[in-house]
Each structure stands twice: as C-alpha cells, then as structure tokens.
Design an enzyme around this catalytic site. Structure first.
Site, PDB file in Angstrom:
ATOM      1  N   PHE A 141      -7.263  -3.088  12.362  1.00 41.72           N
ATOM      2  CA  PHE A 141      -7.876  -3.860  11.283  1.00 41.72           C
ATOM      3  C   PHE A 141      -6.877  -3.905  10.132  1.00 41.72           C
ATOM      4  O   PHE A 141      -6.548  -2.874   9.538  1.00 41.72           O
ATOM      5  CB  PHE A 141      -9.191  -3.208  10.846  1.00 41.72           C
ATOM      6  N   GLU A 199      -2.089  -4.581   2.020  1.00 39.87           N
ATOM      7  CA  GLU A 199      -0.847  -5.355   1.902  1.00 39.87           C
ATOM      8  C   GLU A 199       0.156  -4.582   1.056  1.00 39.87           C
ATOM      9  O   GLU A 199      -0.234  -3.677   0.302  1.00 39.87           O
ATOM     10  CB  GLU A 199      -1.161  -6.702   1.240  1.00 39.87           C
ATOM     11  N   PRO A 200       1.429  -4.941   1.162  1.00 40.13           N
ATOM     12  CA  PRO A 200       2.427  -4.221   0.361  1.00 40.13           C
ATOM     13  C   PRO A 200       2.082  -4.246  -1.133  1.00 40.13           C
ATOM     14  O   PRO A 200       2.359  -3.299  -1.859  1.00 40.13           O
ATOM     15  CB  PRO A 200       3.723  -4.994   0.636  1.00 40.13           C
ATOM     16  N   THR A 210      -3.119   0.913  11.296  1.00 43.71           N
ATOM     17  CA  THR A 210      -3.337   1.826  12.412  1.00 43.71           C
ATOM     18  C   THR A 210      -3.595   1.036  13.694  1.00 43.71           C
ATOM     19  O   THR A 210      -4.338   0.050  13.683  1.00 43.71           O
ATOM     20  CB  THR A 210      -4.553   2.736  12.108  1.00 43.71           C
ATOM     21  N   GLU A 216      -9.263   4.525   3.943  1.00 38.60           N
ATOM     22  CA  GLU A 216     -10.659   4.060   3.963  1.00 38.60           C
ATOM     23  C   GLU A 216     -11.251   4.039   2.546  1.00 38.60           C
ATOM     24  O   GLU A 216     -12.418   4.344   2.320  1.00 38.60           O
ATOM     25  CB  GLU A 216     -11.505   4.987   4.862  1.00 38.60           C
TER      26      GLU A 216
HETATM   27  C1  FAD Z   1      -1.605   6.619   7.795  1.00 36.27           C
HETATM   28  C2  FAD Z   1      -2.296   5.457   7.163  1.00 36.27           C
HETATM   29  C3  FAD Z   1      -3.102   4.631   7.941  1.00 36.27           C
HETATM   30  C4  FAD Z   1      -3.718   3.511   7.364  1.00 36.27           C
HETATM   31  N1  FAD Z   1      -4.420   2.640   8.168  1.00 36.27           N
HETATM   32  C5  FAD Z   1      -4.842   1.459   7.649  1.00 36.27           C
HETATM   33  C6  FAD Z   1      -5.420   0.449   8.483  1.00 36.27           C
HETATM   34  O1  FAD Z   1      -5.604   0.639   9.695  1.00 36.27           O
HETATM   35  N2  FAD Z   1      -5.761  -0.737   7.927  1.00 36.27           N
HETATM   36  C7  FAD Z   1      -5.595  -0.991   6.597  1.00 36.27           C
HETATM   37  O2  FAD Z   1      -5.910  -2.087   6.163  1.00 36.27           O
HETATM   38  N3  FAD Z   1      -5.065  -0.049   5.762  1.00 36.27           N
HETATM   39  C8  FAD Z   1      -4.674   1.156   6.261  1.00 36.27           C
HETATM   40  N4  FAD Z   1      -4.112   2.098   5.440  1.00 36.27           N
HETATM   41  C9  FAD Z   1      -3.964   1.810   4.024  1.00 36.27           C
HETATM   42  C10 FAD Z   1      -4.896   2.604   3.102  1.00 36.27           C
HETATM   43  O3  FAD Z   1      -6.228   2.187   3.300  1.00 36.27           O
HETATM   44  C11 FAD Z   1      -4.388   2.379   1.667  1.00 36.27           C
HETATM   45  O4  FAD Z   1      -3.170   3.100   1.541  1.00 36.27           O
HETATM   46  C12 FAD Z   1      -5.383   2.822   0.625  1.00 36.27           C
HETATM   47  O5  FAD Z   1      -6.514   1.982   0.633  1.00 36.27           O
HETATM   48  C13 FAD Z   1      -4.787   2.801  -0.788  1.00 36.27           C
HETATM   49  O6  FAD Z   1      -4.140   1.601  -1.045  1.00 36.27           O
HETATM   50  P1  FAD Z   1      -2.625   1.634  -1.624  1.00 36.27           P
HETATM   51  O7  FAD Z   1      -1.844   2.531  -0.749  1.00 36.27           O
HETATM   52  O8  FAD Z   1      -2.154   0.249  -1.788  1.00 36.27           O
HETATM   53  O9  FAD Z   1      -2.759   2.332  -3.032  1.00 36.27           O
HETATM   54  P2  FAD Z   1      -3.019   1.573  -4.431  1.00 36.27           P
HETATM   55  O10 FAD Z   1      -4.074   0.558  -4.275  1.00 36.27           O
HETATM   56  O11 FAD Z   1      -1.697   1.144  -4.965  1.00 36.27           O
HETATM   57  O12 FAD Z   1      -3.583   2.767  -5.328  1.00 36.27           O
HETATM   58  C14 FAD Z   1      -2.696   3.791  -5.833  1.00 36.27           C
HETATM   59  C15 FAD Z   1      -3.529   4.798  -6.621  1.00 36.27           C
HETATM   60  O13 FAD Z   1      -4.171   4.150  -7.731  1.00 36.27           O
HETATM   61  C16 FAD Z   1      -5.558   4.437  -7.710  1.00 36.27           C
HETATM   62  N5  FAD Z   1      -6.300   3.316  -8.285  1.00 36.27           N
HETATM   63  C17 FAD Z   1      -6.186   2.007  -7.999  1.00 36.27           C
HETATM   64  N6  FAD Z   1      -7.073   1.292  -8.702  1.00 36.27           N
HETATM   65  C18 FAD Z   1      -7.781   2.179  -9.448  1.00 36.27           C
HETATM   66  C19 FAD Z   1      -8.848   2.074 -10.393  1.00 36.27           C
HETATM   67  N7  FAD Z   1      -9.402   0.889 -10.701  1.00 36.27           N
HETATM   68  N8  FAD Z   1      -9.316   3.202 -10.981  1.00 36.27           N
HETATM   69  C20 FAD Z   1      -8.779   4.406 -10.664  1.00 36.27           C
HETATM   70  N9  FAD Z   1      -7.780   4.581  -9.786  1.00 36.27           N
HETATM   71  C21 FAD Z   1      -7.287   3.479  -9.188  1.00 36.27           C
HETATM   72  C22 FAD Z   1      -5.890   4.647  -6.249  1.00 36.27           C
HETATM   73  O14 FAD Z   1      -7.117   5.353  -6.093  1.00 36.27           O
HETATM   74  C23 FAD Z   1      -4.668   5.406  -5.787  1.00 36.27           C
HETATM   75  O15 FAD Z   1      -4.805   6.778  -6.118  1.00 36.27           O
HETATM   76  C24 FAD Z   1      -3.544   3.241   5.979  1.00 36.27           C
HETATM   77  C25 FAD Z   1      -2.761   4.101   5.194  1.00 36.27           C
HETATM   78  C26 FAD Z   1      -2.121   5.177   5.768  1.00 36.27           C
HETATM   79  C27 FAD Z   1      -1.233   6.029   4.903  1.00 36.27           C
END
Ligand code: FAD
Length: 375
Positions: free
Chosen positions: A121, A125-126, A156, A359
């Site tokens: 799923f 995005e970057p 994943t 998640e």
């Molecule tokens: C091993 C692994 C497997 C994964 N598998 C999947 C997958 O199968 N499919 C998929 O789609 N994604 C997947 N992900 C992505 C994962 O869901 C995201 O990394 C996660 O949702 C956080 O997004 P981000 O990394 O862009 O962090 P960001 O969105 O950049 O957030 C960075 C930090 O800022 C905080 N933050 C952001 N906005 C706010 C706010 N308004 N108030 C307070 N704090 C805030 C966040 O809580 C976080 O601590 C995976 C990630 C990893 C590492």
C-alpha cells in the site's frame, strides 16, 4: 481476555510455527537483509494471510481480533515477518475486499487469501507521510487508462517475488485523492532497491516510482475521489494490527528477559534476585498486559462494527511505547549480550522504534485521541 477454542487453536498453531520455523532461522535473514519468502509462503498456507478475507474468495472470514492474535504470536519471535503480513492484509487485501469491484475481488483476492501473493500500500511520498492528504503523485485519465506520475517512499512489500499488487494513492483531480492498483511489471512502474534499514531488516521496504505508468481505468480501487477516506478507514484497522504486533514484541522481550535473568549470575546469584531487575521485569509484564488489553478491546469494537478509531489510536500509542520501553529494558537486562545482534532482544531494540512512527506517528495518535475528547 478469554479466548474460545477456535481462537486458542489458531493462536497455538501460529505460535508453534513461529517457535519452530521462524525463530531458528530469522536471525540469519535479518543479518543478510533478506526477505524470508518461504516462511511467508508457509504462513500463507497456515491461513494467516487470508484470515480476515471473505470466505467466498477462500479466506476464513474472521475479524481483526483473529488477525491480531496471529500478529502477536509472530511478533513475539520476529517483527519483520509480522509486519510483512500486517501491511499486506490490513492495508492492501482488506482494501480490495472492502472497496474493490466484484471483478477486482474475483481477480486478486483468491491468491491473496491463499497466501500466495502480497499487496503493498503506497501512500507515503518523499515530501511527507504525516500530511498524507497532500499527495503529489498524479493520475490522469487518457484513452481509458490512468496515467500515473510520481514517487512513493518506504513502501512495505513493494518488491518481493510474492508481490501481486501495489495500491497507490494519487491525485486524480484538484483536491481529489483516489487509490489505483498497479501490477508489478507494468511499464512505467519502477520499484527501487531495498533500503538499508535500522530494523525490520528481513522485511521488504522500497521506493516506488511512476513515470507515465499506464493502467486500465478499471484499476481504480473504490470510488474516484474517496481515496483519502478509504485509507483513513484502513489505517484504523492497521493501527490495531500494529498494536497487536507491538504487544508481541513487548511480550517477546519479557519472555527472553525472564529466562535470562533467572539464569545469568552476578555476585554469585541469578540477577533476577536483585529487586532492581525483578521490578524491571514486573513493569515489562505490566506493559505487555495493558497493551494486549488495549488492542483486543479495539479489535473487538471493530469486529462488532462499532466506532473504534480513537481506541485504535490509543492501542497503537500505548503498545508501541510499551514495545520500545520493553526492548530498552530487555537489552539492559541482557547487559553486553543485549548489544549483540545474535540475541533476539538486540533485534527487538532495533525493530521497535519504527512502531512509534509507522501507520501514523505517535503524534498523530495523540491528535486522534485528543480530538475524541473534543479538544
Ligand atoms: C520501515 C518502514 C515501512 C513503512 N511502510 C510503509 C508502507 O507500506 N506504506 C506507506 O505508505 N508508508 C510506509 N512507511 C512510511 C511511514 O508511514 C511514514 O514514515 C510515517 O507516516 C511518517 O511520515 P514521514 O516519514 O514523512 O514523517 P513526517 O511526516 O515528515 O513527520 C516527521 C515528524 O513530524 C511530526 N509531525 C508532522 N506533523 C505534525 C503535526 N501537525 N503535529 C505534531 N507533529 C507533527 C511527525 O509526527 C514526525 O515525528 C513506512 C516507513 C518505514 C520506516
């Protein structure tokens, strides 16, 4: 929570598989960063990948509670295999079962229910995962096909030999997000190399790129423009599943620590006889127990068709913190061995941190819980 006979037998079968098949070999896969495809296939044969899917497509038609039991048992031993199952079932296959057309369900569900295929799923995005409504991947309709352009990251199950489908969110119009299914091998789809990860090293996580990737119009999953609502609904179930997985990790750390603390001697007696260690073990048990109550409560609400979003957030928040704390205490109890990759608790220490991020981060869970309080 008392389990009935069917639940007890299912959990026992998964536990036996985890202990006898996964535990002896998973350390090697982890070190090599290799996806344990045969173990996942065997879990499929046990019915774990089809547990929630409708019986008419070969699934067992059970709910989130049953899936949670399986995930907890697998994660007691290893989180990489558990998350492979979790991501495929709760976010991928469940999405097809719930929102797919009859043709889509007939085409994709039988293999998924039989445990022969996996789904990825692709939401993150970057440019950001938390602010998931602002997806920059775009899809436009052209001559009866969706033409997709964009990039996803950290996905994943995106690149395993078992991957049948990548379901991606994309902007299909101004302010409109939809989910579109893309099969591996579709021209314009490029699945990047496996990341070098801190933990979950035996799971498959890759970037995914769409470059004028064309799929039939019929690959739209659910209603056009409902993608955001769909994935929010799926994520509620996913959070309960992650909470069950986290509970398994917390319990696994406790089990390993109790055994080690009773056996390891310092100053002429087992370290468990020191109150500092015994209290640490008591706290670990408390965390595993309350995490279990939280995920099971949320799962029962979900299976009963009651609202459970805030309960799912609560379970995920609590259980992921419990897993991180138990992994930290377990490595402490193991001393220097806790820092050696050969011990399961060292693996848990590396694996558990992501539970507070994936998640929906734990900041997101707090937002959901606070909103449920009307603040
Ligand atoms: C091993 C692994 C497997 C994964 N598998 C999947 C997958 O199968 N499919 C998929 O789609 N994604 C997947 N992900 C992505 C994962 O869901 C995201 O990394 C996660 O949702 C956080 O997004 P981000 O990394 O862009 O962090 P960001 O969105 O950049 O957030 C960075 C930090 O800022 C905080 N933050 C952001 N906005 C706010 C706010 N308004 N108030 C307070 N704090 C805030 C966040 O809580 C976080 O601590 C995976 C990630 C990893 C590492």
């Amino acid at each position: 929570m008392r389990l009935d006979i069917e639940q007890t037998e299912f959990a026992a079968a998964v536990r036996e598989f985890a202990e006898e098949q996964i535990k002896p070999v998973i350390g090697g896969f982890y070190e090599r960063g290799e996806f344990p495809i045969d173990l996942v296939r065997e879990l499929g044969k046990l019915g774990v990948l089809g547990v929630t899917l409708p019986e008419e497509y070969g699934g067992s038609g059970q709910g989130l509670f049953m899936l949670g039991l399986a995930l907890e048992e697998i994660a007691r031993v290893d989180a990489s295999v558990a998350v492979t199952v979790e991501a495929s079932v709760t976010l991928g296959a469940e999405g097809i079962a719930r929102y797919g057309t009859k043709e889509q369900r007939e085409r994709w569900l039988p293999r998924l229910a039989a445990g022969e295929g996996l789904v990825a799923f692709a939401l993150t995005e970057p440019g950001g995962g938390t602010d998931a409504g602002h997806t920059e991947t775009k899809a436009r309709l052209e001559d009866g096909e969706w033409v997709i352009d964009g990039a996803k990251c950290f996905i994943t199950n995106a690149g395993t030999e078992m991957t049948d489908l990548i379901i991606a969110t994309a902007q299909t119009g101004p302010g409109e997000v939809s989910c579109i299914a893309v099969e591996p091998g579709t021209p314009g789809l490029q699945v990047g190399p496996e990341y070098s990860k801190v933990g979950w090293r035996a799971s498959d996580t890759r970037p995914v790129y769409f470059d004028s990737c064309r799929v039939p119009e019929a690959n739209l999953m659910g209603q056009r423009g409902r993608g955001f609502v769909q994935f929010l609904e799926l994520l509620d179930g996913g959070r309960v599943a992650i909470a069950a997985l986290a509970t398994g990790s917390a319990q696994g750390c406790l089990d390993e620590s109790v055994a080690h603390a009773k056996e390891r001697e310092a100053f002429g007696r087992p370290i468990a006889q020191n109150q500092a260690i015994a209290f640490m073990l008591a706290d670990m048990r408390l965390r595993a127990h309350t995490s279990r109550l939280a995920w099971q409560d949320a799962a029962l609400r979900a299976d009963a068709g009651e609202p459970f979003g805030a309960d799912a957030a609560l379970a995920k928040l609590h259980a992921s913190q419990a897993a991180v704390e138990n992994a930290r205490d377990a490595t402490q109890i193991f001393g220097g061995y806790g820092f050696m990759n050969e011990t399961p608790v060292a693996r848990a220490w590396r694996d558990c941190k992501i539970l507070e991020i994936g998640e929906g981060t734990n900041e997101v869970q707090r937002m959901i819980i606070a909103r449920s309080l009307g603040v």
